[in-house]
Enzyme design. Structure first.
Site, mmCIF file in Angstrom:
data_model
loop_
_atom_site.group_PDB
_atom_site.id
_atom_site.type_symbol
_atom_site.label_atom_id
_atom_site.label_comp_id
_atom_site.label_asym_id
_atom_site.label_seq_id
_atom_site.Cartn_x
_atom_site.Cartn_y
_atom_site.Cartn_z
ATOM 1 N N HIS A 1 0.845 -1.184 0.000
ATOM 2 C CA HIS A 1 0.000 0.000 0.000
ATOM 3 C C HIS A 1 0.883 1.237 0.000
ATOM 4 O O HIS A 1 1.836 1.321 0.786
ATOM 5 C CB HIS A 1 -0.905 0.022 1.242
ATOM 6 N N SER A 2 0.601 2.188 -0.877
ATOM 7 C CA SER A 2 1.282 3.475 -0.901
ATOM 8 C C SER A 2 2.802 3.289 -0.964
ATOM 9 O O SER A 2 3.314 2.722 -1.922
ATOM 10 C CB SER A 2 0.853 4.288 0.320
ATOM 11 N N MET A 3 3.548 3.746 0.029
ATOM 12 C CA MET A 3 4.992 3.577 0.034
ATOM 13 C C MET A 3 5.380 2.115 -0.152
ATOM 14 O O MET A 3 6.328 1.788 -0.882
ATOM 15 C CB MET A 3 5.581 4.101 1.347
ATOM 16 N N ALA B 1 3.679 -0.140 -1.713
ATOM 17 C CA ALA B 1 3.410 -0.506 -3.105
ATOM 18 C C ALA B 1 4.563 -0.066 -3.996
ATOM 19 O O ALA B 1 4.996 -0.803 -4.885
ATOM 20 C CB ALA B 1 2.099 0.119 -3.564
#
Length: 326
Positions: A129-131, A133
């Site tokens: 997720h986010s960072m 990812a």
């Protein structure tokens, strides 16, 4: 933009599990997690495992989050999928960076590789997720032969840094880091529980609910003898990277992808960069990834934490196809 899966169709959790249980009776809802600690040269990487012994999926959280970000998704996974969620350096229950050391995006890749080697995996599935990812994407481009499947939640690519921005960014990060280092040995502010929950919610804007904030605080705060709480993250995490990556560099990582890639993009958040930039790299994904799918899901940046029932079915389906052939 719609690639591979319908962005307007969400698979209800009950329907998904009814279907998958009918074809795989051994697959039941996830067991309770087990805490783990992985030794590294400067301390340890903490984490937890659901469904130990199943097909491994390495869970990678976003900046300022922790392994608790998967607390809602993990119990909804089929039992033959083992989620190993880690806390990156300075997050959750993991060791902070050593004094005098500055963090860099590539440090995330080093952590992933240490975990992969610790478990002796020849191949790995990544859920980020986010960072996390972005780190998963870069790891998959660095070690394309090791990554089988990658899910990126609410991120198409890491945010790039134009070369002309880099000198000022570096100067700002150095100044902020030196200032932060001077405060590392001071006691952090303390709050009563309701206040620290409120501060957590506000610090994320409108991205997380109060319930989600409490989940993250389980690993992201410490309770003192007087009943007060303080945040437990490394304060240096708030300092931007001294060096960023240019878009040209990111494209080179994308060109090396060999895994199956699934991007799940939250509708309430922007693309973070120009649409044409995102389109360009997704065109590379379509050419280089073994399979590329893109789907939109209704929700905020932390949709997987706020509404795991919208996310768990589609990622379960994505990873279960791999598990059924192992």
């Amino acid at each position: 933009m719609l690639r591979g899966l319908s962005s307007s169709t969400h698979v209800p959790v009950k329907a998904f599990f009814s279907r998958i249980m009918s074809t795989h009776p051994h697959m039941a809802k996830s067991t309770e997690p087990k805490e783990i600690s992985i030794p590294i040269p400067n301390g340890h990487i903490a984490g937890k495992v659901w469904n130990e012994g199943g097909t491994p999926i390495l869970g990678l959280h976003g900046l300022m989050d922790n392994a608790g970000t998967w607390d809602g998704v993990a119990p909804l996974l089929p039992r033959n999928l083992s989620l190993i969620a880690i806390d990156f350096h300075g997050h959750g229950l993991s060791s902070w960076y050593p004094a005098g050391v500055y963090r860099h995006y590539t440090g995330l890749l080093l952590t992933i590789e240490r975990v992969v080697q610790h478990f002796g995996w020849e191949e790995v599935n990544l859920l980020g997720h986010s960072m996390g990812a972005g780190a998963g994407f870069m790891y998959a481009g660095t070690f394309p032969e090791k990554v089988k499947k990658l899910v990126m939640i609410d991120l198409v690519k890491p945010i790039s840094t134009p070369p002309s921005y880099q000198p000022e960014r570096t100067a700002k990060s150095i100044s902020e880091l030196i200032a932060a280092e001077a405060k590392l040995n001071t006691s952090p502010p303390t709050y009563d529980y309701d206040t620290i929950v409120e501060k957590q919610v506000k610090s994320y804007g409108l991205s997380i609910t109060e319930k989600s904030a409490k989940i993250l605080l389980k690993r992201g705060s410490v309770k003192h003898p007087d009943g007060q709480y303080s945040f437990s993250y490394d304060p240096r995490l708030k300092i931007g990277y001294m060096f960023g990556m240019t878009f040209e560099q990111q494209k080179e990582f994308a060109e090396r992808l060999q895994c199956e890639l699934f991007i799940l993009k939250a509708t309430a958040r922007p693309m973070y960069e120009l649409q044409e930039t995102c389109d360009e790299i997704m065109n590379i994904y379509e050419k280089r990834a073994r399979k590329f799918m893109y789907q939109k899901v209704e929700g905020t940046h932390h949709v997987h934490l706020n509404h795991p029932e919208l996310v768990a079915p589609v990622i379960s389906q994505f990873f279960s196809k791999a598990a059924s052939h192992l």
